[in-house]
Design a protein around this motif. Structure first.
Motif: not given
Length: 526
Positions: A465-479
């Motif tokens: 809704s706001t239009g800001h850039p956003a990136l998802s980066l893999p940083v680990g694992f979780s059960p």
């Protein structure tokens, strides 16, 4: 009055044609007015008859320059990830930026001659145009090898609702690959393609990227043209890159970014001075000494993003640890509060069904300068039939019913309220981003699940809704929540200032170059 002149034609309108329409609208006119307006509508019909064929002005591809072959539905669809296979390339590319790369398009992106399911059987549509991003990918030397499955009408955050079948998480069969760009996420993660495009209105690039352990960027709103792509809502629509590495993500963004003359989501004043080259800067970061990679950058961990309802403590711990590691790269890391963050998700949840299904499901797009799809509009009426409704997944059917409810109960006032509130959410992020360069949250607040859940969009949807850039980066694992022996990827969301997508990419590239996310497992904290 919008008529230029009175004309007559073969489609003469008489009072008996107009009266049923007036009755349906609850209007009562005198006979003389009915006759007058019938005369005016006869001219309106004549004007319609005089319109030229709009297909001549659509961006229809030169199939000699951009040939496509081997169009088929594959028997082996990579655990649900492929909707349709094709081989499409340019015979004379403009650059070699993506030379030798294979790319999948999310199946709401038009590629002429190839079915576009949008994840649903509600409409069977084969477009006659190529989306701008598809043309740009081929012009950069890449080969489009198919359409990636997407969730039903692109209205799910899970990966079991597509008409082409469920898409399995690449790290654990039976678990969600997230949505709605589910196929794109899996295809990149398994190496079936080098790169993919996703589309994002509430998190649909970033959530599959997080669930599948890849990089996914929702660019600044308007940076990449949405021309030739099925829309949810023009104020929310984003198309962006999904890749195994940050550099590949930047490479694909460079190939597709910039105005195309069709899409009015692309404000020319902003884009005029906007950076459209990314790879050189990313390479520059990788060459720096570890302690100077992010020298001078200020990172804010967004407190509210780690406290969303139903969040998993292992995920929060993983992302918090990853964010703190940025201090080893020269950045200053601190905690930041944006109380409006929580309001952004709830307001998005109201704003989307209050109006968006009119465009997303009924094809009634208006008020924007963009490429429209008249041929697809013919396939959907002014309301869904029972068969069309039954073809929707749970998310899309809920969205349609909520739309009907909102229109009946509240009318346009509800959507108007939401749009004003969402402006305030964006202002709150902008204020926080005056003190820091980047905001950090978990992408998904819990690991991918085997079934449906709520709260998936809590950290991602406000940024649409706001239009800001956003990136998802893999940083680990979780059960996994259901089985602690199953380990699933965790994504860190990196949020930047508008049209400073390069900052998101730099931070992600520095972290990726220094730390091995596949060795980081967080468990025992929940």
């Amino acid at each position: 009055m919008s008529l230029i002149q009175l004309e007559s034609g073969p489609n003469r309108v008489v009072g008996d044609d107009l009266k049923p329409i007036l009755k349906k609208a609850g209007l009562d006119l005198s006979e003389s007015l009915v006759e007058d307006y019938s005369t005016l509508l006869t001219s309106f019909e004549a004007a319609i008859d005089s319109l030229p064929d709009d297909r001549k002005v659509q961006p229809r591809p030169d199939l000699d320059k951009y040939p496509r072959k081997d169009i088929h539905v594959p028997e082996d669809n990579e655990s649900g990830a492929w909707a349709t296979k094709v081989t499409a390339r340019c015979t004379s590319p403009q650059s070699n930026l993506l030379e030798g790369r294979t790319v999948a398009l999310k199946d709401n992106i038009a590629l002429a001659g190839v079915r576009c399911t949008n994840g649903t059987a509600m409409v069977e549509w084969v477009p006659e145009v190529d989306a701008t991003v598809a043309t740009r990918i081929m012009d950069a030397g890449a080969t489009i090898t198919g359409k990636a499955s997407c969730e039903n009408a692109c209205m799910e955050g899970i990966s079991c609702t597509s008409v082409t079948g469920p898409v399995h998480n690449p790290y654990a069969k039976g678990y969600s690959a997230a949505g709605s760009s589910s196929g794109s996420g899996r295809l990149v993660a398994t190496g079936a393609v080098d790169l993919a495009l996703g589309c994002d209105q509430g998190g649909s690039i970033r959530m599959p990227a997080s669930a599948c352990g890849i990089v996914g960027l929702k660019p600044t709103w308007g940076l990449v043209p949405y021309t030739g792509i099925l829309s949810l809502d023009a104020t929310l629509d984003h198309v962006g890159p999904m890749a195994k590495t940050v550099r590949d993500c930047a490479l694909l963004l460079e190939a597709i970014a910039g105005p195309d003359g069709w899409d009015d989501r692309q404000p020319p004043v902003e884009l005029g001075g906007c950076q459209l080259k990314y790879v050189e800067d990313i390479d520059g970061v990788a060459r720096l000494p570890k302690s100077n990679m992010l020298d001078g950058m200020k990172i804010g961990m967004l407190m509210e993003g780690f406290e969303v309802p139903g969040h998993d403590k292992n995920v929060s711990a993983c992302v918090r640890s990853a964010a703190l590691k940025l201090s080893e790269l020269g950045a200053t890391v601190s905690s930041v509060s944006v109380p409006m963050h929580a309001k952004g998700a709830s307001t998005w949840m109201v704003s989307v069904p209050s109006l968006s299904p009119r465009a997303a499901l009924l094809g009634e797009r208006h008020g924007r300068k963009d490429l429209y799809f008249p041929d697809r509009c013919e396939l959907v009426g002014d309301k869904l039939t029972q068969a069309q409704f039954d073809a929707l997944g749970p998310g899309a059917s809920y969205m349609y019913l909520a739309y009907l409810w909102a229109q009946e109960r509240y009318g346009p006032k509800l959507h108007a309220r939401c749009m004003n509130l969402l402006k305030a959410v964006g202002d709150a992020y902008d204020l926080a981003l005056k003190d820091v360069d980047i905001l950090i949250t978990p992408t998904l607040s819990c690991p991918p699940l085997m079934g449906m859940t709520t709260g998936l969009l809590a950290n991602t949807s406000p940024l649409n809704s706001t239009g800001h850039p956003a990136l998802s980066l893999p940083v680990g694992f979780s059960p996994a929540i259901e089985d602690s022996n199953v380990k699933l990827p965790v994504g860190m969301q990196i949020i930047g200032r508008k049209f400073r997508d390069i900052d998101c990419l730099k931070v992600a590239a520095a972290w990726e170059a220094t730390f091995d996310w596949k060795t980081l497992v967080f468990e025992g904290n929940s």
